[in-house]
Enzyme design. Sequence first.
Site, PDB file in Angstrom:
ATOM      1  N   ASP A  22       0.833  -1.198   0.000  1.00 31.82           N
ATOM      2  CA  ASP A  22       0.000   0.000   0.000  1.00 31.82           C
ATOM      3  C   ASP A  22       0.873   1.255   0.000  1.00 31.82           C
ATOM      4  O   ASP A  22       1.668   1.471   0.922  1.00 31.82           O
ATOM      5  CB  ASP A  22      -0.911  -0.010   1.236  1.00 31.82           C
ATOM      6  CG  ASP A  22      -1.924   1.112   1.207  1.00 31.82           C
ATOM      7  OD1 ASP A  22      -2.626   1.259   0.192  1.00 31.82           O
ATOM      8  OD2 ASP A  22      -2.025   1.844   2.208  1.00 31.82           O
ATOM      9  N   THR A  68      -3.244   5.965  -4.373  1.00 33.04           N
ATOM     10  CA  THR A  68      -2.161   6.753  -3.774  1.00 33.04           C
ATOM     11  C   THR A  68      -0.849   6.589  -4.548  1.00 33.04           C
ATOM     12  O   THR A  68      -0.142   7.565  -4.792  1.00 33.04           O
ATOM     13  CB  THR A  68      -1.949   6.335  -2.309  1.00 33.04           C
ATOM     14  OG1 THR A  68      -1.766   4.912  -2.242  1.00 33.04           O
ATOM     15  CG2 THR A  68      -3.154   6.702  -1.464  1.00 33.04           C
ATOM     16  N   THR A  69      -0.547   5.358  -4.916  1.00 30.21           N
ATOM     17  CA  THR A  69       0.696   5.116  -5.657  1.00 30.21           C
ATOM     18  C   THR A  69       0.648   5.804  -7.021  1.00 30.21           C
ATOM     19  O   THR A  69       1.638   6.408  -7.457  1.00 30.21           O
ATOM     20  CB  THR A  69       0.926   3.602  -5.830  1.00 30.21           C
ATOM     21  OG1 THR A  69       0.903   2.976  -4.550  1.00 30.21           O
ATOM     22  CG2 THR A  69       2.266   3.333  -6.493  1.00 30.21           C
ATOM     23  N   ASP A 104      -9.204  -0.129   1.471  1.00 38.43           N
ATOM     24  CA  ASP A 104      -9.194   0.454   0.126  1.00 38.43           C
ATOM     25  C   ASP A 104     -10.428   0.045  -0.665  1.00 38.43           C
ATOM     26  O   ASP A 104     -11.063   0.862  -1.336  1.00 38.43           O
ATOM     27  CB  ASP A 104      -7.930   0.022  -0.634  1.00 38.43           C
ATOM     28  CG  ASP A 104      -6.679   0.709  -0.100  1.00 38.43           C
ATOM     29  OD1 ASP A 104      -6.813   1.574   0.783  1.00 38.43           O
ATOM     30  OD2 ASP A 104      -5.574   0.377  -0.561  1.00 38.43           O
TER      31      ASP A 104
END
Length: 562
Positions: free
Chosen positions: A68, A101-102, A395
Amino acid sequence: MKLANQQAGGQPVYIMREGTSRSRGREAQAYNIMAARAVAEAVKSTLGPKGMDKMLVDSMGSTVVTNDGVTILKEMDIDHPAAKMVIEVAKTQDDEVGDGTTTAVILTGELLRRAEELIDQEIHPTSIAHGYRLAAEKSQELLKTIAVPIKKEDKKFLKRIAFTALTGKGAEAIGDKLSDLAVDAVLAVEEEGVVDTNNIHVVKKAGQGVLASEMVEGMIINKTRLNENMPKQVKNAKILLLNVPLEVKKTEVDASIKITSPTQMKSFLEQEEAILKKKVDIIKKSGANVLFSQKSIEDMVAHYLGKEGILAFKSVSESDMKKISKAIGGRIVTKLEEIDTKKDLGTAGIVEERRVGGEDSMLFIEKCKNPKAVSVLLRGGTDTLLDELERALHDSIRVVGVAVEDKMIVPGGGAPEIELGLRLKQYAASIGGREQLAVEAFANSLDIIPRTLAENAGLDPIDMLVALRSKHESKNGKNFGLNVYIGKPEDMIKEGVIEPLRVKKQALGSAAEAAIMILRIDDVIASAGPSEQEIMEAQAAAQAQMRAGGMGGMGGMGGMGF
């Protein structure tokens, strides 16, 4: 630090502490871009279904194994201010939509890399920032044309959204189970098109395998009954929620009671007992057979409640009380004498203290009618595995919630980025000026997502990009993304690789804003810490104060006559 060369008398002017560092212009921009790109590189290998995991070990030896992006960045000890800005992008993405997010961090790093190339061509950062802003605004418009509408009743699509969020996070093998849990939980707490994921309570217990995980139509709280005489199980529960202490009311001022005989003592205790018994009688009269109190409950009250067959729990947290209220349809009572049996009491099919995982007991409030707060009991073999499963489930719950609220999805697998890149290049031709180069750089930066997906899967990124562009330039090819398992483009909507529109919009917007902010910085002034002389002076002053204090203390002892 010397900021002006000389005064009228020829002496240098110092206006900052000696040792303060300063970098300006191209040097400052290069350092900031380098730091931001380093953060992006740290999480780049985790993107996609075939992304790798990171093991993070802190100074105390605690280990976190995760895929994550936001968890990795939160655990990393980063000091550089520009790098912290990129981490804020990931945190904002996680807070707003729970996933992507990545993607946001990698895109920020690539936008800055492309901007650095333009700066090397003598294009001013202000022009680049303006072009990036135009491109970001146009991207938001274009994304709406790519998006596909769905209905919240279409559980098949919602499950695929949840599964896409889980993919590559170590939970893929049991993705079907977690996807079902996420979709069922979100649909249970949805109210008039709004999903508050705070009403989904995830409880972790090591022991059985992940397939033993379940959603409870009600609440699970880590509480045990107050008294052994109380029942372990209550069926057809009528539940009272109290925010009132069940004890003898204490006076607000200091007072004393003078007791001169055993008879007076007995009378006093009997009166106190009668007050407590009256409180229990009020609860019994209301018809409640289960009691949750946010305040304390005296042992004597617990004893009487047990004799009446009422299951009771004390010191329940405010957040748990609110969730229980939403689950059972009851109201929290703040005055014992004003209990409204019809409006205040909630109901549940069963309230039971149950052993879960070894010797630990937990309370299950189940079979609630139309609960608007639910619990997910997450099982796993180890605590490390459970932590990663919880992050994956978080998520998937968030993205399903966003999809239910917006009812719009986009294809995954890098399909939106390829489509936006092609359309932004057409848009750039209509702008002209140096901003056109910035818009083209923005469009080229979007290729980093499908490129990274290909690299992490061991595929040739150039071949994959060429194949994807070929599909998108053809008719009806906007949904084609990279299938990393077979190494060729496929229609991601048909394959079920989808994500909410808001996730993509947030990632693009946040990345552009962070890149623009960093580009506009042309001067970094780092304040110096205290000088060696100041440190020595402070240490000497502290030692002198300690010596003076010690002597004073000895004098005080002498004054006391020792």
